[in-house]
Write a protein that holds these residues in place. Structure first.
Motif: not given
Length: 397
Positions: A195, A197, A208-211, A237, A327, A353, A358-359
């Motif tokens: 992601p 920041h 966002n939630r991208s790992s 991550d 989505t 979701p 995602m993740g």
């Protein structure tokens, strides 16, 4: 291909040993000869008969085989191969290699060899994360041992994390690269990942939630095919893979500048989830609550890195691959995005979701190109990456 290459395969004792059978098959398909060594623990997971049948040669198990040892067979074994491969490489085998122990055939071969060694670690996530294993990994790398994996994913024990053995095709690609056979040898490829920041003030940001898992997997797969990879990553991550040139960034503006600095390249894979907007004037002090109500944040549009690189008149990569996280209406939206951006391919997926993508450890993608939409089955992100890397290699050949 691996025509006439000689591989000494040491199979360690872990549940991932079953993958070694497919690895042997894949190597022989490519023309390599495989000599196999089973540790005592490995025999609990795969049989010598199954290994011998696939390899088409005798399986070696015992250091004190009198027939072989009359002529110092373990020395000959250790030096007659073009590459020694350990798959799976258990925590125990890695520890023996680091300490220089030689109390069975596998560890003795690894001590006696003057041949390059490639290992594919496989173990429980807690064992991989243990300080002793991490120390062993660093020492082995310093000793010149090459690694492929481990990958992230679900474990046989029910846990999740790094520790899964690389898939057989990933190991084959790493072997080809190690032996100078990789199809991407001499190619320089840019991969963006993770992601971005976008700061609001010194302590807050938009993200966002991208790992970063898929981007890291793509970079690793390209390295395994012999590519020289520049890896521009936001604060992900997932750690960067080994063997890449890492450029760490925080914001979209920083990523854009890093991409410019990396050019020219043969191909660009833009897997990063870059924020579309940033706060126009980020505060240099922490914003405080006030009686005047909520602060008003004015936004500015971030640079469109994919579009800008795709439309370069001079220095455009030979292949530009974008990603589209959607989505709804995945194919329609991704097809429109490819035309709008001007890239060659779009790797599209549904990140709503309910998919858990995602993740997560798996992905289900659709490859959009000028020939249409090709749907791939759901699989581990490392497998998606290996398949995409092979496609990139074919396109650049």
């Amino acid at each position: 291909m691996l025509e006439s290459k000689r591989i000494l395969l040491i199979i360690g004792g872990g549940i991932a040993a079953y993958k070694s059978l497919d690895l042997i098959r894949r190597l022989r398909e490519r023309g390599a000869s495989v000599t196999s060594v089973l540790t005592r623990a490995a025999e609990e997971f795969v049989t010598p008969l199954s290994v011998a049948a696939l390899a088409g040669s005798k399986v070696h198990q015992d250091l004190f085989d009198l027939t072989s040892e009359a002529e110092m067979g373990h020395i000959q074994l250790s030096r007659s191969a073009d590459l020694v491969v350990v798959a799976p490489a258990t925590a125990d085998l890695m520890g023996k290699m680091t300490a220089g122990l030689a109390n069975d055939l596998a560890s003795t071969l690894l001590m006696a060899t003057d041949t390059p060694v490639l290992i594919a670690p496989a173990m429980n996530v807690r064992m991989w994360d243990h300080p002793a294993t991490q120390r062993n990994q660093e020492q082995l790398k310093a000793d010149g041992i090459r690694f492929v994996g481990p990958n992230q994913g679900d474990m046989a024990c029910g846990e999740y994390g790094p520790g899964r053995m690389a898939e057989p095709l990933e190991i084959v690609a790493a072997i080809e690269a190690e032996l100078g056979q990789g199809p991407l040898l001499g190619k320089r490829i840019l991969v963006t990942s993770g992601p971005t920041h976008e700061p609001i003030d010194p302590v807050r940001y938009i993200a966002n939630r991208s790992s970063g898992a898929q981007g890291a997997a793509v970079a690793r797969a390209l390295v395994n095919l012999g590519a020289d990879v520049v890896f521009v990553t936001g604060p992900a991550d997932v750690p960067p893979p080994a063997g890449v040139e890492v450029v760490r960034v925080q914001s979209a503006l920083e990523m854009s500048n890093a991409v410019d600095a990396a050019l020219p390249v043969d191909a660009g894979v833009f897997a990063a989830a870059v924020a579309d907007w940033r706060v126009a004037s980020a505060s240099d002090r922490k914003l405080k609550k006030s009686k005047d109500g909520l602060p008003v944040l004015e936004f500015a549009e971030n640079p469109d890195i994919l579009k800008r690189v795709s439309r370069l008149e001079k220095g455009r990569p030979g292949l530009v691959v974008g990603f589209a996280a959607e989505t709804n209406d995945v194919v329609e939206n991704a097809t429109a995005k490819r035309l709008r951006k001007g890239c060659d391919w779009i790797v599209a997926n549904d990140v709503s979701p309910a998919t858990g993508i995602m993740g997560g450890s798996e992905n289900a993608v659709i490859l959009i190109s000028d020939t249409g939409a090709e749907e791939w089955p759901r699989m581990a992100k490392d497998q998606v990456a290996a398949q995409l890397a092979q496609r990139i290699a074919s396109a650049l050949s």
